[in-house]
Structure formats: C-alpha cells, structure tokens
Design a protein around this motif. Structure first.
Motif, PDB file in Angstrom:
ATOM      1  N   LEU A 116      -2.143  -3.791   6.860  1.00 45.26           N
ATOM      2  CA  LEU A 116      -2.293  -2.420   6.022  1.00 45.26           C
ATOM      3  C   LEU A 116      -1.992  -3.234   4.445  1.00 45.26           C
ATOM      4  O   LEU A 116      -3.144  -2.501   3.364  1.00 45.26           O
ATOM      5  CB  LEU A 116      -1.151  -1.614   6.581  1.00 45.26           C
ATOM      6  CG  LEU A 116      -0.961  -0.628   5.658  1.00 45.26           C
ATOM      7  CD1 LEU A 116      -2.633   0.330   5.377  1.00 45.26           C
ATOM      8  CD2 LEU A 116       0.096   0.296   5.511  1.00 45.26           C
ATOM      9  N   ALA A 117      -0.960  -3.909   4.432  1.00 47.68           N
ATOM     10  CA  ALA A 117      -0.927  -4.241   2.605  1.00 47.68           C
ATOM     11  C   ALA A 117      -2.654  -5.379   1.735  1.00 47.68           C
ATOM     12  O   ALA A 117      -3.005  -4.662   0.964  1.00 47.68           O
ATOM     13  CB  ALA A 117      -0.081  -5.974   2.644  1.00 47.68           C
TER      14      ALA A 117
ATOM     15  N   SER B  22      -7.608  -3.923  -1.162  1.00 44.93           N
ATOM     16  CA  SER B  22      -8.700  -4.266  -1.613  1.00 44.93           C
ATOM     17  C   SER B  22      -9.434  -2.850  -2.506  1.00 44.93           C
ATOM     18  O   SER B  22     -10.419  -3.033  -3.232  1.00 44.93           O
ATOM     19  CB  SER B  22      -9.615  -4.006  -1.059  1.00 44.93           C
ATOM     20  OG  SER B  22      -9.055  -2.830   0.273  1.00 44.93           O
ATOM     21  N   CYS B  23      -8.222  -1.809  -3.121  1.00 39.57           N
ATOM     22  CA  CYS B  23      -8.396  -1.001  -3.940  1.00 39.57           C
ATOM     23  C   CYS B  23      -8.203  -1.299  -5.184  1.00 39.57           C
ATOM     24  O   CYS B  23      -6.876  -1.445  -5.097  1.00 39.57           O
ATOM     25  CB  CYS B  23      -7.283   0.442  -2.980  1.00 39.57           C
ATOM     26  SG  CYS B  23      -7.390   1.051  -1.613  1.00 39.57           S
ATOM     27  N   HIS B  24      -9.106  -0.533  -5.810  1.00 39.24           N
ATOM     28  CA  HIS B  24      -8.329  -0.322  -7.380  1.00 39.24           C
ATOM     29  C   HIS B  24      -7.799   0.059  -7.906  1.00 39.24           C
ATOM     30  O   HIS B  24      -6.824   1.601  -7.662  1.00 39.24           O
ATOM     31  CB  HIS B  24     -10.121   0.412  -8.082  1.00 39.24           C
ATOM     32  CG  HIS B  24     -10.404   0.284  -9.397  1.00 39.24           C
ATOM     33  ND1 HIS B  24     -10.780  -0.866  -9.888  1.00 39.24           N
ATOM     34  CD2 HIS B  24      -9.892   1.509 -10.118  1.00 39.24           C
ATOM     35  CE1 HIS B  24     -10.317  -0.193 -11.254  1.00 39.24           C
ATOM     36  NE2 HIS B  24     -10.182   0.872 -11.593  1.00 39.24           N
TER      37      HIS B  24
ATOM     38  N   THR C  14      -1.530  -2.024  -6.280  1.00 35.64           N
ATOM     39  CA  THR C  14      -0.983  -4.040  -5.933  1.00 35.64           C
ATOM     40  C   THR C  14      -0.447  -3.518  -5.315  1.00 35.64           C
ATOM     41  O   THR C  14       0.226  -2.844  -4.213  1.00 35.64           O
ATOM     42  CB  THR C  14      -0.368  -5.071  -6.871  1.00 35.64           C
ATOM     43  OG1 THR C  14       0.079  -3.889  -7.758  1.00 35.64           O
ATOM     44  CG2 THR C  14      -1.843  -4.929  -7.715  1.00 35.64           C
ATOM     45  N   THR C  15       0.627  -4.736  -3.778  1.00 32.15           N
ATOM     46  CA  THR C  15       1.636  -4.098  -2.879  1.00 32.15           C
ATOM     47  C   THR C  15       2.481  -5.429  -3.765  1.00 32.15           C
ATOM     48  O   THR C  15       1.911  -6.600  -4.288  1.00 32.15           O
ATOM     49  CB  THR C  15       1.334  -4.939  -1.471  1.00 32.15           C
ATOM     50  OG1 THR C  15       0.606  -5.454  -1.165  1.00 32.15           O
ATOM     51  CG2 THR C  15       0.541  -3.480  -1.075  1.00 32.15           C
ATOM     52  N   LEU C  16       3.621  -5.066  -3.240  1.00 34.71           N
ATOM     53  CA  LEU C  16       5.280  -5.698  -3.547  1.00 34.71           C
ATOM     54  C   LEU C  16       5.668  -6.170  -2.072  1.00 34.71           C
ATOM     55  O   LEU C  16       6.274  -5.256  -2.322  1.00 34.71           O
ATOM     56  CB  LEU C  16       5.551  -5.658  -4.683  1.00 34.71           C
ATOM     57  CG  LEU C  16       6.760  -5.374  -5.320  1.00 34.71           C
ATOM     58  CD1 LEU C  16       6.531  -6.929  -6.052  1.00 34.71           C
ATOM     59  CD2 LEU C  16       8.120  -4.954  -6.448  1.00 34.71           C
ATOM     60  N   PRO C  17       5.942  -7.079  -1.940  1.00 32.49           N
ATOM     61  CA  PRO C  17       4.435  -8.353  -2.223  1.00 32.49           C
ATOM     62  C   PRO C  17       3.749  -8.274  -2.042  1.00 32.49           C
ATOM     63  O   PRO C  17       3.309  -7.267  -0.812  1.00 32.49           O
ATOM     64  CB  PRO C  17       5.933  -9.756  -1.169  1.00 32.49           C
ATOM     65  CG  PRO C  17       6.418  -8.876  -0.468  1.00 32.49           C
ATOM     66  CD  PRO C  17       6.783  -7.556  -0.436  1.00 32.49           C
ATOM     67  N   ARG C  18       2.726  -9.268  -2.515  1.00 28.64           N
ATOM     68  CA  ARG C  18       1.197  -8.936  -2.449  1.00 28.64           C
ATOM     69  C   ARG C  18       1.473  -9.580  -0.499  1.00 28.64           C
ATOM     70  O   ARG C  18       0.663  -8.623   0.407  1.00 28.64           O
ATOM     71  CB  ARG C  18       0.587  -9.639  -2.890  1.00 28.64           C
ATOM     72  CG  ARG C  18      -1.001  -9.967  -2.537  1.00 28.64           C
ATOM     73  CD  ARG C  18      -1.836 -10.665  -3.403  1.00 28.64           C
ATOM     74  NE  ARG C  18      -2.888 -10.630  -3.708  1.00 28.64           N
ATOM     75  CZ  ARG C  18      -4.186  -9.555  -3.921  1.00 28.64           C
ATOM     76  NH1 ARG C  18      -3.613  -8.478  -4.665  1.00 28.64           N
ATOM     77  NH2 ARG C  18      -5.315  -8.872  -3.663  1.00 28.64           N
ATOM     78  N   VAL C  19       2.069 -10.151  -0.141  1.00 29.42           N
ATOM     79  CA  VAL C  19       1.528 -10.403   1.292  1.00 29.42           C
ATOM     80  C   VAL C  19       3.270 -10.084   1.960  1.00 29.42           C
ATOM     81  O   VAL C  19       4.131 -10.801   1.607  1.00 29.42           O
ATOM     82  CB  VAL C  19       1.243 -11.253   2.159  1.00 29.42           C
ATOM     83  CG1 VAL C  19       1.431 -12.284   3.117  1.00 29.42           C
ATOM     84  CG2 VAL C  19       0.245 -12.419   1.592  1.00 29.42           C
TER      85      VAL C  19
ATOM     86  N   GLU D 297     -11.477   3.708   2.048  1.00 32.18           N
ATOM     87  CA  GLU D 297     -12.910   3.760   1.125  1.00 32.18           C
ATOM     88  C   GLU D 297     -12.644   4.349   0.261  1.00 32.18           C
ATOM     89  O   GLU D 297     -12.487   4.064  -0.599  1.00 32.18           O
ATOM     90  CB  GLU D 297     -13.488   2.931   2.058  1.00 32.18           C
ATOM     91  CG  GLU D 297     -13.417   2.083   2.871  1.00 32.18           C
ATOM     92  CD  GLU D 297     -14.849   1.452   3.726  1.00 32.18           C
ATOM     93  OE1 GLU D 297     -15.371   2.445   4.594  1.00 32.18           O
ATOM     94  OE2 GLU D 297     -15.139   0.782   5.131  1.00 32.18           O
ATOM     95  N   ARG D 298     -11.566   5.448   1.058  1.00 34.58           N
ATOM     96  CA  ARG D 298     -12.064   6.910  -0.291  1.00 34.58           C
ATOM     97  C   ARG D 298     -10.917   6.510  -1.303  1.00 34.58           C
ATOM     98  O   ARG D 298     -11.149   7.179  -2.455  1.00 34.58           O
ATOM     99  CB  ARG D 298     -11.648   7.823   0.866  1.00 34.58           C
ATOM    100  CG  ARG D 298     -11.529   9.376  -0.004  1.00 34.58           C
ATOM    101  CD  ARG D 298     -13.430  10.017   0.193  1.00 34.58           C
ATOM    102  NE  ARG D 298     -13.654  10.640  -0.830  1.00 34.58           N
ATOM    103  CZ  ARG D 298     -13.937  10.401  -2.296  1.00 34.58           C
ATOM    104  NH1 ARG D 298     -14.123   9.237  -2.987  1.00 34.58           N
ATOM    105  NH2 ARG D 298     -14.163  10.614  -2.814  1.00 34.58           N
ATOM    106  N   LEU D 299      -9.784   6.092  -1.088  1.00 32.21           N
ATOM    107  CA  LEU D 299      -8.945   6.104  -2.114  1.00 32.21           C
ATOM    108  C   LEU D 299      -9.610   5.344  -3.122  1.00 32.21           C
ATOM    109  O   LEU D 299      -8.999   4.901  -4.310  1.00 32.21           O
ATOM    110  CB  LEU D 299      -7.311   5.903  -1.289  1.00 32.21           C
ATOM    111  CG  LEU D 299      -6.365   4.798  -1.881  1.00 32.21           C
ATOM    112  CD1 LEU D 299      -5.829   6.104  -3.142  1.00 32.21           C
ATOM    113  CD2 LEU D 299      -5.357   4.183  -1.515  1.00 32.21           C
ATOM    114  N   ASP D 300     -10.419   4.513  -2.926  1.00 36.52           N
ATOM    115  CA  ASP D 300     -10.495   2.896  -3.463  1.00 36.52           C
ATOM    116  C   ASP D 300     -11.476   3.939  -4.164  1.00 36.52           C
ATOM    117  O   ASP D 300     -11.469   3.584  -5.626  1.00 36.52           O
ATOM    118  CB  ASP D 300     -11.214   1.839  -2.743  1.00 36.52           C
ATOM    119  CG  ASP D 300     -11.810   0.885  -3.646  1.00 36.52           C
ATOM    120  OD1 ASP D 300     -11.185   0.419  -5.085  1.00 36.52           O
ATOM    121  OD2 ASP D 300     -13.071  -0.033  -3.785  1.00 36.52           O
ATOM    122  N   ALA D 301     -12.080   4.823  -4.056  1.00 35.81           N
ATOM    123  CA  ALA D 301     -13.500   5.501  -4.643  1.00 35.81           C
ATOM    124  C   ALA D 301     -13.143   6.397  -4.746  1.00 35.81           C
ATOM    125  O   ALA D 301     -13.310   6.954  -6.381  1.00 35.81           O
ATOM    126  CB  ALA D 301     -14.294   5.808  -3.867  1.00 35.81           C
TER     127      ALA D 301
END
Length: 367
Positions: A271-272, A277-279, A282-287, A354-358
């Motif tokens: 999920l992270a 991948s969304c505009h 970011t996630t904390l931590p990235r992984v 994908e909708r979130l990113d858009a």
C-alpha cells in the motif's frame, strides 16, 4: 444529530475501509461471548482460573516468569516505571519526546508518582545509541517504544537494541519495553516475541491496537516485579470485580490475528508503494517496517478533506476518517493494516489510488 465530521461521516459510509479490522462495535464482544459456555465462572478481583491461565500463556509467549493483566496500558506502564524508581531510589526515567507517557497521559507520571521524565533524542527520529551512552542524568529506567508510533512506526536495528540492553545492564538501569504493538515488529526483525523481550526487564503489550480486542494490557517480568505490580494495580483501582470481557476477547483475537502479522506487514509495504506513486504524497517511512506507517500530503487539511470525501463517495474505498495538520502546508494520517485490507478487491484499491493521484494533480495550490 451526528457529531461526526464530514470526513468521518463519509468514511463510515464506505464499503472498503483500508485500515484496521473493522468497525469497533458490540460484535467484537458478541463474536467471542456467543461461542463460550455461559456457566463458566468469571474472574474475581484479578483471580480465577480463566485470567490466571491467560496470564501464564502470555508470560510464556513473552519469555517472562510472570504476567499480569491490566485494564489499560497507561496504568500498566506508569506502575512499571514506579516500581523501578522505587527500587533504584531515583525518581527519573528516560524516553522519547513523543512517548505515550509524555503526550497522551496528562502528566500522569509526574502528578501521580512524582517521577521526572528525561526526554532523549529529537521528536522526528529514533533515540540513538550514542545519546543513551552519553546520558549524564542518573535514571532508574529507560523506556523504548517498538515501533515508535508517532514517527511512522520506525524501528532501530536489532543489533542496536542488543547494545542498548547490554549498556543498561552494565549501568544498573532497568530497560522497559513499550510493546503496545510488539507483535507488529516481529516480521521485520525475524525474531520471536521472547527473543526481543529477553533484552528488557519489563514488557507491556496491548490487546486493542493490532490485535483488535476491546481493551486491556499485559505487564510481564520477573515474579518479584509482577508481585509488586499487583499491589499497585489494586492501588490504581485496576482490580475490577471482573475483567473477563477484556481478557476473553484479548485471548480470542490474539489467537486469530497474531500469526497474520507477516501478511499485514507485506500488505503495508504494498500500500505504501501505491501511496508514494501519487502526486504530493509521501509515506513515513517510505518503505514501512511494520504494518503501520504515516501518509503525508503536501496540502492543507481544508484542501485535502473535500478531495477525500469525493473519492470515498465515488469509489467506496475509505483511506482515513481523520486528518492531522502537520503544518500550514501539509496534513496527514496514520495507516494500520489489519483484516480489512484483504477484503478490498485489488482493482478497486488501484482505481481509488489512481483517482487520488489524478485529483491531487488537478489541485491549484502553491508549492
């Protein structure tokens, strides 16, 4: 009239909430109670066959001599630190600036026990070994939280935990584990709970966070320590006439979910990657290093809320019911993967992200 925020109300209507194990309602209790023989005797003031068997089971799981069931982790941890301070004759303990004791307990440690906290390290990172080695204050106990929730569930290398434990034992400093989410760190460390707890003098674990019970906690350690904790439990009013709704559900969901932690961890990593991948996200931590992580979006809270509400209504996928303001330009939320994640069709989850990113790419906001 509903007291829910518009975001929380929209989240409640979603078919596919992403985090957790599901709604916290009476079914959490009914699922357990309906399977049991109604004539089984309840515990009385912390004694009885059922609660004592559960405590023994948890002591064995943690690799400790004894364990005591408490109605809350707040009570259990304050008592643990009080015992260590009394034994050392020192009214000081050290922990991270964002420890639960420091930010969520209304100064309980100071007001109830007159214990001073020494804050180690910085708010946005883990305590470092060199900071412990260089500590000049005399302390009775050092508390470590695994994982460190308020910074995204970060974890130190296991070798560093070993070094910290060795240093504390050499210096006569007790080491206490805030292991509310202990189960969740095991896949990353590839260790058993007993392996990790062997480094600590006392251990607290929770049954409502990753496990999904109603409430309750275990405090474990050597027999002399737990005997003292029972006295303090009585002083704190923790010996309710009966605790069976709590320990029975704790035991039920522990057995149901503790073996799923590797699955939850893998799903959090998956999920992270989708979030990253969304505009603007970011996630904390990235992984992630556990099944929990934080999501940060480079938008103010009032800009992101309507985007999420529209997303929930369009896709039926609920990402979070709450947004925390990080600063005037950024907000975020916590994700904790449980049973709900596996119920979401992969194509629906992908479509929602994908909708979130858009939607975020369409936002007109100064960066």
């Amino acid at each position: 009239m509903s007291t829910l925020s518009p975001l929380a109300a929209a989240f409640r209507q979603t078919e596919y909430p992403v985090g957790g194990h599901g709604r916290r309602n009476l079914d959490v209790l009914k699922e357990v109670i309906n399977e049991l023989d109604g004539t089984v005797e309840s515990d009385i003031y912390g004694t009885g066959e059922g609660i004592e068997a559960f405590q023994a089971e948890m002591a064995a799981y943690l690799g400790k001599e004894k364990a005591v069931f408490f109605p809350s982790g707040t009570m259990a941890q304050q008592i643990a630190l009080r015992i260590w301070c009394d034994e050392a004759g020192i009214r000081k303990v050290a922990y991270h600036p964002l420890s639960h004791l420091e930010i969520h307990e209304e100064d309980g440690l100071r007001e109830l026990h007159q214990i001073q906290s020494i804050l180690l390290g910085e708010k946005d990172r883990l305590i470092r070994l060199d900071e412990i080695l260089e500590l000049q204050e005399d302390i009775a106990c050092l508390l470590l939280e695994l994982p460190q929730r308020e910074i995204g569930g970060e974890l130190p290398p296991f070798e560093e935990l070993v070094a910290i434990s060795a240093h504390c034992r050499a210096k006569g400093i007790k080491l206490h584990l805030d292991g509310a989410r202990l189960y969740e760190v095991l896949p990353y460390y590839q260790k058993t709970a007993a392996d990790i707890c062997a480094l600590f003098d006392s251990v607290y674990i929770s049954f409502y966070k990753g496990i999904g019970g109603i409430a309750g906690a275990i405090l474990a350690g050597e027999e002399a320590f737990t005997a003292k904790s029972k006295v303090w439990k009585r002083r704190h009013g923790g010996d309710l006439i009966s605790l069976y709704p709590y320990y029975l559900t704790a035991g039920h969901y522990f057995k149901q979910r503790v073996h799923k932690m590797p699955q939850y961890y893998e799903q959090a990593v998956e999920l992270a990657a989708l979030y990253n991948s969304c505009h603007l996200v970011t996630t904390l931590p990235r992984v992630p290093v556990t099944n929990m992580f934080h999501v940060r979006v480079a938008l103010p809270k009032d800009k992101l809320e309507p985007i999420l509400i529209a997303l929930y209504e369009e896709t039926g996928v609920g990402l979070s019911h709450f947004l925390r303001e990080i600063n005037e330009h950024t907000c975020g939320f916590e994700v904790s993967i449980g049973d709900c994640y596996a119920r979401i069709p992969k194509n629906e989850l992908k479509r929602a992200l994908e909708r979130l990113d858009a939607s975020l790419q369409e936002v007109n906001w100064p960066m």
